[in-house]
Design a protein around this motif. Structure first.
Motif, PDB file in Angstrom:
ATOM      1  N   VAL A   1     -39.888  74.230 -85.003  1.00 36.53           N
ATOM      2  CA  VAL A   1     -39.950  75.600 -84.475  1.00 36.53           C
ATOM      3  C   VAL A   1     -41.340  76.188 -84.680  1.00 36.53           C
ATOM      4  O   VAL A   1     -41.919  76.790 -83.764  1.00 36.53           O
ATOM      5  N   MET A   2     -41.923  76.010 -85.846  1.00 36.78           N
ATOM      6  CA  MET A   2     -43.239  76.578 -86.138  1.00 36.78           C
ATOM      7  C   MET A   2     -44.336  75.939 -85.286  1.00 36.78           C
ATOM      8  O   MET A   2     -45.336  76.588 -84.992  1.00 36.78           O
ATOM      9  N   ASN A   3     -44.149  74.676 -84.872  1.00 36.27           N
ATOM     10  CA  ASN A   3     -45.122  74.003 -84.013  1.00 36.27           C
ATOM     11  C   ASN A   3     -44.812  74.190 -82.524  1.00 36.27           C
ATOM     12  O   ASN A   3     -45.360  73.482 -81.686  1.00 36.27           O
ATOM     13  N   ASP A   4     -43.927  75.124 -82.214  1.00 35.21           N
ATOM     14  CA  ASP A   4     -43.531  75.447 -80.836  1.00 35.21           C
ATOM     15  C   ASP A   4     -42.970  74.249 -80.075  1.00 35.21           C
ATOM     16  O   ASP A   4     -43.111  74.153 -78.860  1.00 35.21           O
ATOM     17  N   LYS A   5     -42.334  73.336 -80.776  1.00 30.10           N
ATOM     18  CA  LYS A   5     -41.686  72.204 -80.126  1.00 30.10           C
ATOM     19  C   LYS A   5     -40.204  72.470 -79.936  1.00 30.10           C
ATOM     20  O   LYS A   5     -39.528  71.725 -79.241  1.00 30.10           O
ATOM     21  N   ALA A   6     -39.699  73.536 -80.552  1.00 31.08           N
ATOM     22  CA  ALA A   6     -38.287  73.895 -80.442  1.00 31.08           C
ATOM     23  C   ALA A   6     -38.133  75.392 -80.632  1.00 31.08           C
ATOM     24  O   ALA A   6     -39.028  76.056 -81.181  1.00 31.08           O
ATOM     25  N   THR A   7     -37.007  75.899 -80.165  1.00 33.05           N
ATOM     26  CA  THR A   7     -36.655  77.303 -80.379  1.00 33.05           C
ATOM     27  C   THR A   7     -35.312  77.364 -81.090  1.00 33.05           C
ATOM     28  O   THR A   7     -34.477  76.466 -80.937  1.00 33.05           O
ATOM     29  N   ILE A   8     -35.115  78.400 -81.850  1.00 33.38           N
ATOM     30  CA  ILE A   8     -33.867  78.557 -82.591  1.00 33.38           C
ATOM     31  C   ILE A   8     -32.807  79.142 -81.666  1.00 33.38           C
ATOM     32  O   ILE A   8     -33.026  80.169 -81.030  1.00 33.38           O
ATOM     33  N   VAL A   9     -31.658  78.463 -81.603  1.00 28.23           N
ATOM     34  CA  VAL A   9     -30.533  78.942 -80.803  1.00 28.23           C
ATOM     35  C   VAL A   9     -29.535  79.663 -81.692  1.00 28.23           C
ATOM     36  O   VAL A   9     -29.032  80.719 -81.331  1.00 28.23           O
ATOM     37  N   GLU A  10     -29.233  79.080 -82.847  1.00 27.91           N
ATOM     38  CA  GLU A  10     -28.344  79.698 -83.842  1.00 27.91           C
ATOM     39  C   GLU A  10     -29.081  79.723 -85.171  1.00 27.91           C
ATOM     40  O   GLU A  10     -29.756  78.774 -85.533  1.00 27.91           O
ATOM     41  N   ARG A  11     -28.938  80.828 -85.896  1.00 23.87           N
ATOM     42  CA  ARG A  11     -29.625  80.966 -87.180  1.00 23.87           C
ATOM     43  C   ARG A  11     -28.665  81.489 -88.234  1.00 23.87           C
ATOM     44  O   ARG A  11     -27.622  82.027 -87.910  1.00 23.87           O
ATOM     45  N   MET A  12     -29.051  81.297 -89.480  1.00 24.54           N
ATOM     46  CA  MET A  12     -28.306  81.864 -90.598  1.00 24.54           C
ATOM     47  C   MET A  12     -28.921  83.212 -90.918  1.00 24.54           C
ATOM     48  O   MET A  12     -30.021  83.280 -91.467  1.00 24.54           O
ATOM     49  N   GLU A  13     -28.231  84.252 -90.575  1.00 23.31           N
ATOM     50  CA  GLU A  13     -28.768  85.608 -90.754  1.00 23.31           C
ATOM     51  C   GLU A  13     -28.930  85.974 -92.234  1.00 23.31           C
ATOM     52  O   GLU A  13     -29.916  86.583 -92.620  1.00 23.31           O
ATOM     53  N   GLU A  14     -27.974  85.587 -93.052  1.00 22.62           N
ATOM     54  CA  GLU A  14     -27.947  86.040 -94.439  1.00 22.62           C
ATOM     55  C   GLU A  14     -28.795  85.210 -95.396  1.00 22.62           C
ATOM     56  O   GLU A  14     -28.889  85.537 -96.567  1.00 22.62           O
ATOM     57  N   ASP A  15     -29.423  84.131 -94.900  1.00 22.37           N
ATOM     58  CA  ASP A  15     -30.148  83.243 -95.805  1.00 22.37           C
ATOM     59  C   ASP A  15     -31.496  82.821 -95.209  1.00 22.37           C
ATOM     60  O   ASP A  15     -31.668  81.681 -94.804  1.00 22.37           O
TER      61      ASP A  15
END
Length: 165
Positions: free
Chosen positions: A25-39
Motif C-alpha cells: 500500500v505504501m509503495n502504491d502497488k495496492a489500495t486498502i479495501v477493508e481495514r481494521m478501524e480500531e487497531d
C-alpha cells in the motif's frame, strides 16, 4: 494478523502478513479495501490503517492458470471424507477406472472411499460391480482451493472469497 490480497480483477491471489500488505500500500502497488478501524499501525510520524483486504493496482497474470495438484488429502477433502460408493466415512481413495486398466491419477478418476468398499471393489470398475457413484468426480474449484491459508479465514474475507467461487 493476515491480509487477503486481491488481484485487480477482485479474484483472491494470496494471504500475506499485514506488514507485507502495508508495504504494498505504501509503495502504491495496492489500495486498502477493508481495514481494521480500531487497531491502527503507529509509525514514527503518523498512524496507518491496518489492512484486512487489499486490491492490487495492476493485474497480475498467473502463469499456467491455477490447477490444483491431485493429492490423497485433496480428494478426501473434496469429497468431504465420504465414500463415493456407500456414503460412509472414507479413509482411502479409489481409482474409478483401476490403474491396471489405464486409469490415471486425476481428479476425474479418483474418489474418496471407505476401506470396505475399496477392498470389495478391488481391480474392477463400478459398472462391473453394479455400483453407482454418489458424485461425479471433478477438479475442485473456488478460492479456498487455489489460495493458501484460506482455511483460517477472517470473517471480513468471506464476501471476496465468495466472488471467486
Amino acid at each position: 494478523m493476515r491480509t487477503l490480497v486481491l488481484n485487480a480483477g477482485y479474484e483472491p491471489l494470496a494471504i500475506v502478513s499485514f506488514k507485507r500488505a502495508l508495504v504494498l500500500v505504501m509503495n502504491d502497488k495496492a489500495t486498502i479495501v477493508e481495514r481494521m478501524e480500531e487497531d491502527p499501525v503507529w509509525g514514527t510520524q503518523r498512524a496507518f490503517d491496518r489492512p484486512v483486504v487489499i486490491l492490487l493496482t495492476r493485474y497480475v497474470r498467473l502463469p499456467g492458470g491455477r490447477r490444483v495438484p491431485v493429492t490423497r488429502r485433496g480428494v478426501l477433502r473434496r469429497d468431504a471424507h465420504r465414500c463415493g460408493y456407500c456414503g460412509k466415512a472414507a479413509s482411502t481413495i479409489d481409482h474409478v477406472l483401476p490403474r491396471s486398466r489405464g486409469g490415471a491419477d486425476s481428479w476425474e478418476n479418483l474418489v474418496a472411499c471407505c476401506l470396505r468398499c475399496n477392498n470389495v471393489k478391488g481391480d474392477r470398475t463400478p459398472q462391473e460391480m453394479g455400483w453407482d457413484l454418489r458424485l461425479t468426480p471433478r477438479p475442485p474449484q473456488g478460492a479456498h482451493w487455489t489460495v493458501r491459508g484460506t482455511e483460517r479465514t477472517d470473517p471480513r474475507w468471506e464476501p471476496y472469497l465468495e466472488l471467486a467461487a
